[in-house]
Structures are given as structure tokens and as C-alpha cells.
Design an enzyme around this catalytic site. Sequence first.
Site, PDB file in Angstrom:
ATOM      1  N   GLY A 118       0.861  -1.175  -0.047  1.00  0.00           N
ATOM      2  CA  GLY A 118      -0.128  -0.060  -0.022  1.00  0.00           C
ATOM      3  C   GLY A 118       0.929   1.231  -0.059  1.00  0.00           C
ATOM      4  N   LYS A 119       0.420   2.479  -0.374  1.00  0.00           N
ATOM      5  CA  LYS A 119       0.993   3.649  -0.326  1.00  0.00           C
ATOM      6  C   LYS A 119       0.059   4.826  -0.123  1.00  0.00           C
ATOM      7  CE  LYS A 119       5.547   5.176  -0.814  1.00  0.00           C
ATOM      8  NZ  LYS A 119       6.694   4.064  -0.227  1.00  0.00           N
ATOM      9  N   GLY A 120       0.608   5.910   0.232  1.00  0.00           N
ATOM     10  CA  GLY A 120      -0.374   7.277   0.381  1.00  0.00           C
ATOM     11  C   GLY A 120       0.416   8.244   0.697  1.00  0.00           C
TER      12      GLY A 120
END
Length: 434
Positions: A118-120
Site C-alpha cells: 500500500g502507499k499514500g
Amino acid sequence: MTIATANLKKVTKKVPVRGMMDNVMEQFNSAAGQINLHPNIRKILSITNNEIIVNFPVKMDNGDVEIFQGYRVQHNNALGPYKGGLRYHPTVDIDAARALAMWMTWKTSLAGLPYGGGKGGIKIDPSKYSLSELERITRRFTFALADNIGPEHDIPAPDVNTSSQTMAWIADTYMSTRPPAERTANQHVVTGKPDGSGGLEGRDRATGYGVYLSIKFWADKNETSLKDKTFIVQGFGNVGYWVAHFLEKDGAKLVGVQDAFGSIHNPKGITVEDLFKYIKINDGSIVDFPNSNAVDKNIFFTLDCDICIPAALGNQITKDNAAKIKATLIAEGANGPTNVEGEKILLERGITIIPDILCNSGGVVGSYFEWLQNRNGEIWQLDEVMAKLDKKMKESFNKVYDYALNEGVDLRTAAFCIAIQRIEKAYIQRGIFP
Ligand code: NAD
């Protein structure tokens, strides 16, 4: 880089991240072809599972309210909870978050961790906000994400312009919004926390140390030593500083540095600790460091050196500079610093690239140790952490190196093939619900 330092930074330059998604997809498709990936699994891995965009209001110091846009992209969780950093930068958008989330899936899989990707982040230039505004932005972002993150679901970590301080605010906000009896059991909702607040001793240096180890393992395989090897680093933040620190300790010489504000060069050597002290009193910038010359940012990557370490942003080595790079080894501290066209040129020139998903995986391995430590109520010592990190990095490096030799492919293709095969196996074993 601490938030306090980030807060003092001058205005960050805008660097285009367009094309990062094209890059990661090309890398994926090439590896998928190489291993004959099952077509159904190829379909699943080609897209992200969830994409969360939150718009949230924050009260500024002057009483005005500003609206911010935050992102969290969850690419895949076949092997475990989503895992990946949060970036505060003007170039953050859904496309960048998607690409970076995908890279996290391959990275955690390659490292043999029980995680997905995931990334954000938030599209923001943190240098424009005060420390207390950054705290409120971070807390309100955490509140907006709510149960889309969680210690067994999606576990963020620091990335560009976020730090252990940012993680402490997220952990505190997340824990404060749980029922009282569950609060402390949620400390591992983020990793990269300060070591007084559930953080792991050594997490600060884990990524840079891992990059250094990758370079050292490469040198060992090539029966050469790091003594007197020259290197340049793009980015003198968390990753750039620590890799330079460990390389210098091993006898290598830093001859060029670039950050968001400028580029400096000294063929006789730049002392890492002196530069580190200097940026603390110079608004976080390397510009005008004594005993160095300023160089044009466009020729930075073409400086004479043995090893080049991009440790800032994506898409920095491209067809525009790849042909002129002098280094014989590129060690990717950043995520996605070399685009597909740039890589093609480098490989044709016989330059070795230690790919990001292997080279900078020390960070996520350190994060995994912190998560385990919190989950089991343990506190690990620094020497224990570094020894475990060393062992894990060596296993991954050898796996990739041997695969590349046996299959006659470059290190990136080898790393992707190993990572994707592990996920494919999990899907084949479990089948597709219902
Ligand atoms: P950081 O915020 O601590 O440092 C970033 C550095 O890059 C700063 O020196 C900044 O001035 C420089 N920079 C920013 N824009 C630039 C530009 N346009 N040109 C040149 N330099 C520029 O960030 P970090 O944590 O060191 O992360 C650096 C890279 O490493 C990112 O790509 C990140 O995704 C990757 N990475 C970080 C970790 C980690 O644990 N921190 C783990 C894996 C990968």
C-alpha cells in the site's frame, strides 16, 4: 529528516512523477512474461484492490480552514496486511500512490514478509506549514482514513517528508479513537515510530543500512572492496544520509550530493557528518556547503564516480541522462528512480542496477521487526536488530543474484520474478472466493 527540519525547508521544487505507473506496469509485464504468470493472476495483480481519497478540513494557525486531499492506495494483500509509506509532497497524486503501492507489494513479497503493498500521502508542500499545522493535518488525515488503516489491515510508515514524529501523531490519533481497552493493542497501526513510543531501535537507519549492505554484497560478489570507491547521492534525507554514513565508514568517498535545493561536488571528498551538521543549521539544505562547488542540477548524475545512489524521488534516471552516467553501479535507495527507457540504456552499457525493491527493502524489514516487537510486547536491542536485518538482506540479495545468473536476466527482472511467483503461489493454493 525530522518534521521540525522539514518544516524549515525552503520551497520544494516540483518534480514530475507522471509515468511512474507506466514504469511499474512495464516492469511487471516484463517479469510476468518471463515467468509465464497465470493470466487470471496477472489480471488481479495489474490493478489495485482499493483506492481511498479523502478530502478533509484543517484549521490553520491564522484561524482559516484549508481543505487537503489525502490518498491511500491498497494494491494487494494476498500475503498479509497492506504495508507502505505515507509521503507529503506536491507530486503526490492517485497515480503516484498506485505505482508506489504496487512496488510495495513486490518489495514485501521479495523480502519474504507476511505483508501486501500500500502507499499514500497528502499532496502538500510541508515547508509551507508550521509544525502545529502539520500536526493537525496529520491527525485529521488519520481520522479521515479511520478504519481504512489498522494494525492487522493496513500499516503506514514514513516516506518522503514524513518522519517518526508524523508516525507518533498517527499512532496517538488512531489509538485515541479506539475504545479504551483496545488502545494500547493498536500501537502497531504504524511503524517508524520514535523509539520511546513503540519504535524500533535502528529503524531510522534501516533503509540506508540496507542500501549500504546491498552495495557491499555486490562488491563481495565482484571480489572488490568499497575502500576508496567514490559515490554520489541524490537526496540527503533519511535514506541518503544513512547510506552515505555507512559507506564512508567502510572507506568509500562521497564526492557529490544533490537535494531539493541544489547540487554540490568535491572530487576530494565531502565528509558525511560535516554535511549532516551543516544542513541542520542551513534550513535542511546542502547549498553553499564549505569546501564544495555548486554544480548544475542537470549534470549531477554525470559526475565522475563508481557508485550512484538515487535516494530522493522517482523518474530521475531517464533517457536524458542514462547515456552519460559514469558510475558502474546504481543502487536504488529511492522508489522508482530509474525509468524503463533509462534502464534500457544503462543495461546496454553494462551498468549494474540494484533495484529498489531489493536495495531499499531494509526499511520495510525494519518496519516488520517493529510491528512484531509491538505485537509481542517485546523490546529489541540495536545490535540484535542490525544482525537480523543483515541476515534478511543477505538472503534476499543472494536469491536475486542467483536467479539473475541462472536465468540470464538483470537484477530487477530477477527480483520481480521471485516476488510475483510467491504471490502467484498463494493465489493458486487458496483459489478465488467464492
Ligand atoms: P526524506 O524526506 O528524508 O529525504 C528526501 C531527500 O530528497 C531530501 O534530501 C530532499 O531535499 C531530497 N529531494 C527532494 N526533492 C528532490 C529533488 N527534486 N531533487 C533532488 N533531491 C530532492 O525522504 P527519505 O525517507 O529519505 O526517502 C527518500 C526515497 O527513499 C523516497 O523515494 C522513498 O520512497 C524511498 N524510501 C524511503 C524509505 C524510508 O524508510 N524512509 C524506505 C524505502 C524507500
